[in-house]
Each structure stands twice: as C-alpha cells, then as structure tokens.
Design an enzyme around this catalytic site. Sequence first.
Site, PDB file in Angstrom:
ATOM      1  N   LYS A 201       0.875  -1.173   0.000  1.00 29.25           N
ATOM      2  CA  LYS A 201       0.000   0.000   0.000  1.00 29.25           C
ATOM      3  C   LYS A 201       0.902   1.209   0.000  1.00 29.25           C
ATOM      4  CE  LYS A 201      -3.266   1.945   3.445  1.00 29.25           C
ATOM      5  NZ  LYS A 201      -2.642   3.108   3.987  1.00 29.25           N
TER       6      LYS A 201
HETATM    7  P1  FBP Z   1      -6.210   7.396   4.688  1.00 27.30           P
HETATM    8  O1  FBP Z   1      -7.007   6.889   3.517  1.00 27.30           O
HETATM    9  O2  FBP Z   1      -7.071   8.179   5.633  1.00 27.30           O
HETATM   10  O3  FBP Z   1      -5.002   8.142   4.208  1.00 27.30           O
HETATM   11  O4  FBP Z   1      -5.765   6.109   5.502  1.00 27.30           O
HETATM   12  C1  FBP Z   1      -4.658   5.345   5.135  1.00 27.30           C
HETATM   13  C2  FBP Z   1      -3.632   5.349   6.235  1.00 27.30           C
HETATM   14  O5  FBP Z   1      -2.471   4.642   5.885  1.00 27.30           O
HETATM   15  C3  FBP Z   1      -4.148   4.832   7.559  1.00 27.30           C
HETATM   16  O6  FBP Z   1      -4.071   3.436   7.636  1.00 27.30           O
HETATM   17  C4  FBP Z   1      -3.274   5.549   8.531  1.00 27.30           C
HETATM   18  O7  FBP Z   1      -3.915   5.750   9.746  1.00 27.30           O
HETATM   19  C5  FBP Z   1      -3.048   6.845   7.853  1.00 27.30           C
HETATM   20  O8  FBP Z   1      -3.239   6.660   6.488  1.00 27.30           O
HETATM   21  C6  FBP Z   1      -1.652   7.353   8.059  1.00 27.30           C
HETATM   22  O9  FBP Z   1      -1.680   8.701   7.762  1.00 27.30           O
HETATM   23  P2  FBP Z   1      -0.388   9.586   7.697  1.00 27.30           P
HETATM   24  O10 FBP Z   1      -0.028   9.616   6.247  1.00 27.30           O
HETATM   25  O11 FBP Z   1      -0.842  10.930   8.191  1.00 27.30           O
HETATM   26  O12 FBP Z   1       0.652   8.971   8.561  1.00 27.30           O
END
Ligand code: FBP
Length: 278
Positions: A189
């Site tokens: 991811k």
């Molecule tokens: P989002 O779709 O809200 O971006 O979520 C994906 C994710 O990877 C979450 O699993 C995690 O909590 C967040 O994004 C991490 O965000 P950041 O980029 O601020 O660390």
Amino acid sequence: MMEWPLTPGGVGKRVRLSRILGGGRGALVFAFDHWLEHGPRDFPRDRLRPSAVLEEVVSAGVDAVMLTPGDARRYADIWAGRAPLIVKLTGKTSLRPAGDQLLQSPIGSVEEAVALGADAVAATVYWGSPAEDVMLERWTAIREAAAAYGIPALQLAYPRGPAIRDRHAVDVVLYGVRAAVSVGADLVKTYYTGSRETFRLVVEAAEGVPVMMSGGPRRSRPLEFLRDLADVRAAGAAGAVVGRNIFEAPDIQAMTRAARAVLRGATPEEAAEGEGLA
Ligand code: FBP
C-alpha cells in the site's frame, strides 16, 4: 497476480489474498486505524463513535477492513462474517514529539491476528526514516511469522524521512514499493503519484505483487477522489485502502459504494451521479 508455491503456507496466502482481492476485480479496503495514528483531528464531532462509523461502512460493502488488534476484537460483532479482516500490527500516535514520529511501534502479534480470524496482517515501514532499521527488523519478524501461518503480509510502504522532499514523487514511491517487494511484502500500500502514467510505472515495477493506493487526506470534491481511483485501477493497481475519504465524507455509505463501484470499473462520473455525489 502472483504465483504461489503449492506449500501449505503458499496455498494459505493465495486463499486469503483472494478473499480480499477477489482475483483482481478491484478491491476497496477500509482503513480504520486513525484513532491511534491521528486522533480526534480526523473526526467530525458527530463521528466520534468508531462502532457507528464501522457499521455504516461495512453495511455499505467493502472488500476488507484494516483495524488495530484492539478494535478488531472490540468490534468483531460488526465486521465478522461480513468483511475480511486485516490486522495492523504496528502503530503510533501523533501525540509523540516530532522527532519520534518516524517510528511505528509493535501493537500486536501475528498469533493474535490468527486468533482473530485475520486474512492478512499489516505493518508500516517508513522508508528513509532514521528508524528504518528498527522497522525493518519488526517487519521481518512479522512477515516470517505470518508466512508460517499462510497469512499474507501487507506493507504500508511509506517513504518518509529527512532526505525525502516529496513523498509522492514517482521515483520515491517507486523506490518504496520496490523495497517493500524486496523485503517480502505480499501486498503493498503506498502513496498516489498523482497520475495514471506514473502509477503504472510503480505497479509494473512490483511485477505481480499487488499494489494498492493509500487514500490520503479527504479531497473536498468526491469526484476528484473517484477520478484518482479510476486512474490507479487503469494503472493496474489491485485497488485502494481508504480511510479519511470515506469516514469524513458527508455521506459515508454513498462514498463507500461509489468508491467500490469505480474500483470495479464504473466511471467516476456515473458512480458519483448514481450516489448523488456529483
Ligand atoms: P487514509 O485513507 O485516511 O489516508 O488512511 C490510510 C492510512 O495509511 C491509515 O491506515 C493511517 O492511519 C493513515 O493513512 C496514516 O496517515 P499519515 O499519512 O498521516 O501517517
């Protein structure tokens, strides 16, 4: 799709991954670890109850949910039997001092994920962090333990550190994804590079290891986000792992259905119109 060896572990990974990815039909995974990672800043005041949000998303229909071990257990009545589970085994809060934000801590074990009925485990690696070494050690332990149970390991491959100026730049994302594959990720991811053409380079470099787009902060126009989803699918991505663009949307269920429809081949315009999001 990847070829898996016909060992018990290889078969297990194939079976579990196909529950999430459905043989390449375009998968929408709901990421919901934000209470740990970000806290209240992500949540409108009428969305503070995780159970209500999760129920809305699961009943609208997703291909998997990604939860922390604690939330997976607490909210089993909501997801169990309705959506495959991915247990995220690392995390951090945004309350930490800035200098400690580039490290994720262990928050559960592969054995616990197995006990919870997980179809995959997940861990973040901030490629380029001063703590990359520690995260790689943890990633390797998780990946090895998961392989013994035939559980696929999803890596949140996030290039992030003092030497990285633009974490969405194609070469940066490409490097992170290739590095994730090099250390044995079964599913990756990562950040969107901003165009179909550049994301295709990323997907191609993974050579069959499925790549999913990370949702990112909520876009103010749903159609723009749906267009990104259409582009990553056209680039060959296996789907998207989305949090904020779903649970911060004015209509959570409409956004969930529209996002999944686009990942399955609907045009962004028809999906938006069909759900009243245009
Ligand atoms: P989002 O779709 O809200 O971006 O979520 C994906 C994710 O990877 C979450 O699993 C995690 O909590 C967040 O994004 C991490 O965000 P950041 O980029 O601020 O660390």
